[in-house]
Design a protein around this motif. Structure first.
Motif, PDB file in Angstrom:
ATOM      1  N   ALA A 190     -37.927  35.891 -26.395  1.00 28.24           N
ATOM      2  CA  ALA A 190     -37.808  37.348 -26.248  1.00 28.24           C
ATOM      3  C   ALA A 190     -39.187  37.993 -26.108  1.00 28.24           C
ATOM      4  O   ALA A 190     -39.365  38.950 -25.357  1.00 28.24           O
ATOM      5  N   HIS A 191     -40.162  37.459 -26.830  1.00 28.14           N
ATOM      6  CA  HIS A 191     -41.508  38.027 -26.738  1.00 28.14           C
ATOM      7  C   HIS A 191     -42.187  37.668 -25.422  1.00 28.14           C
ATOM      8  O   HIS A 191     -42.830  38.516 -24.797  1.00 28.14           O
ATOM      9  N   GLN A 192     -42.030  36.407 -25.002  1.00 28.68           N
ATOM     10  CA  GLN A 192     -42.790  35.931 -23.843  1.00 28.68           C
ATOM     11  C   GLN A 192     -42.117  36.260 -22.508  1.00 28.68           C
ATOM     12  O   GLN A 192     -42.793  36.477 -21.516  1.00 28.68           O
ATOM     13  N   TRP A 193     -40.804  36.258 -22.487  1.00 23.92           N
ATOM     14  CA  TRP A 193     -40.054  36.443 -21.232  1.00 23.92           C
ATOM     15  C   TRP A 193     -39.042  37.571 -21.399  1.00 23.92           C
ATOM     16  O   TRP A 193     -37.828  37.344 -21.364  1.00 23.92           O
ATOM     17  N   PRO A 194     -39.504  38.804 -21.565  1.00 34.71           N
ATOM     18  CA  PRO A 194     -38.569  39.907 -21.814  1.00 34.71           C
ATOM     19  C   PRO A 194     -37.685  40.185 -20.598  1.00 34.71           C
ATOM     20  O   PRO A 194     -38.089  39.932 -19.459  1.00 34.71           O
ATOM     21  N   ILE A 195     -36.493  40.687 -20.879  1.00 35.82           N
ATOM     22  CA  ILE A 195     -35.535  40.990 -19.808  1.00 35.82           C
ATOM     23  C   ILE A 195     -35.363  42.501 -19.715  1.00 35.82           C
ATOM     24  O   ILE A 195     -35.041  43.160 -20.706  1.00 35.82           O
ATOM     25  N   ALA A 196     -35.600  43.040 -18.527  1.00 36.16           N
ATOM     26  CA  ALA A 196     -35.386  44.477 -18.307  1.00 36.16           C
ATOM     27  C   ALA A 196     -33.903  44.699 -18.010  1.00 36.16           C
ATOM     28  O   ALA A 196     -33.316  43.974 -17.215  1.00 36.16           O
TER      29      ALA A 196
END
Ligand code: ATP
Ligand code: TPS
Ligand code: MG
Ligand code: MG
Ligand code: MG
Length: 324
Positions: A190-196
């Motif tokens: 969640a921190h490294q690859w956030p989803i918009a």
């Protein structure tokens, strides 16, 4: 090692996804042709080494991916469809190799593909220390359908489009363990690859309903306060209703509160809508595999946020991440 201009040519896309790009990289400025019936939506956000990431908290590709995703999140929070992006990158003379910058661009390209956007320009400069990446994004939304922070009204319900606190939890682990923490752990991801949450934003905009919306970049408490203040109402949140992973169960309450309410960088959307809309919107979103959680309601007030927790309701401290 390529010189500045060779390097720019090497990262320029050979073709564009969007036919509306008249001129992309390769002139003094980009030229695009807006589609009739749409309003143009613009946002810019910067990631700075040491402030938003370090080489120990983020893989290089993830730095690029996140730099675009956090901007796309602002488009989502307006209900806009992402279209194009521009990148300004300030590269330190020491500690950063061209190969590493290329990896950052690869990650940004992956996000570009995911959100169907074209890289249409940017700027390349050197700096004395710390990498700085500024991304500017352009999107579009059907005329008058933009979703504003100032549109909350009394008797609306308050909702979140996804869980919060995960990125902050991941960051704490990363700051403690560095690269040893990297892996499939959902908090680290969640921190490294956030989803918009673009699909949510588009769904809300297309519905034509009055919906107030903000993305959770600085923490739920802070974003809720922004909606409350700009709408001139009070938001009443319920701790028990906040969506969270079971993994949080064994975490001390003070930490849970810090992560879920004041953590930020989650990029779920926080908003309000007419109470009678909630169940039907939730059902329609579920059909698309998307979630919606009611976490409170809107009442008359002067821009305050309240939190019900363990039977009592208290004014919620609006602290979140602040740069000054
Ligand atoms: N230095 C600046 N100059 C001009 N306008 C600014 C500046 N910084 C912020 N703004 C404007 O202030 C408003 C709020 O910006 P802010 O960056 O807080 O929102 P955000 O991008 O949603 O949050 P975050 O940056 O935490 O993700 C936006 O309209 C933004 O364009
Ligand atoms: C190394 C490191 N230390 C701290 C943080 C946490 N952090 C930085 S900026 C920000 C708020 C959003 O930024 P902005 O307001 O600029 O959009 C948060 C929660 C991080 N990501 N990496
Ligand atoms: Mg910003
Ligand atoms: Mg925002
Ligand atoms: Mg901020």
């Amino acid at each position: 090692m390529k010189n500045e201009f060779e390097w720019i040519r090497s990262i320029a896309p050979s073709k564009h996804r969007r036919a509306s790009v008249i001129k992309g990289i390769g002139d003094d400025a980009a030229v695009i042709r807006p589609k009739v019936g749409y309003d143009i939506v613009l946002a810019v956000d910067t990631l700075v080494e040491g402030v938003h990431f370090t080489k120990n908290t983020m893989p290089l590709k993830a730095i690029g991916y996140k730099a675009l995703a956090v901007n796309v999140s602002d488009l989502a929070a307006m209900g806009a469809e992402p279209l194009y992006y521009m990148v300004s990158i300030a590269v330190p003379k020491e500690n950063w190799e061209q190969e590493e910058i290329n990896e950052i661009y690869e990650g940004m390209g992956e996000a570009g593909e995911e959100y169907d956007m074209d890289l249409i320009g940017g700027d390349t400069i050197s700096t004395s220390r710390d990498l700085v990446i500024t991304v500017q994004v352009t999107g579009r939304v059907e005329e008058y359908r933009q979703l504003l922070r100032s549109d909350a009204e009394t008797n609306d319900i308050v909702f979140l489009t996804g869980p919060v606190g995960m990125s902050a939890a991941g960051l704490d682990e990363l700051l403690e363990k560095g690269k040893d923490a990297w892996g499939d752990d959902p908090f680290i991801q969640a921190h490294q690859w956030p989803i918009a949450h673009v699909e949510h934003g588009r769904f809300f905009a297309e519905s034509g309903e009055r919906i107030a919306l903000n993305d959770v970049s600085d923490g739920v408490a802070h974003e809720a306060k922004e909606i409350a203040e700009s709408s001139g109402v009070d938001l009443h949140l319920d701790w028990e209703k906040m969506p969270r992973l079971d993994l949080f169960q064994h975490v001390p309450l003070t930490k849970q509160r810090k992560w879920l309410l004041h953590g930020g960088e989650d990029f779920s959307l926080l908003g309000t809508m007419r109470a009678s809309l909630f169940q039907q919107m939730k059902k329609q979103l579920q059909k698309k595999g998307l979630s919606l959680y009611q976490i409170g309601e809107v009442r008359p007030g002067r821009g305050n946020v309240w939190l019900k927790h363990e039977g009592t309701e208290k004014l919620l401290y609006d602290g979140g991440y602040t740069h000054f």
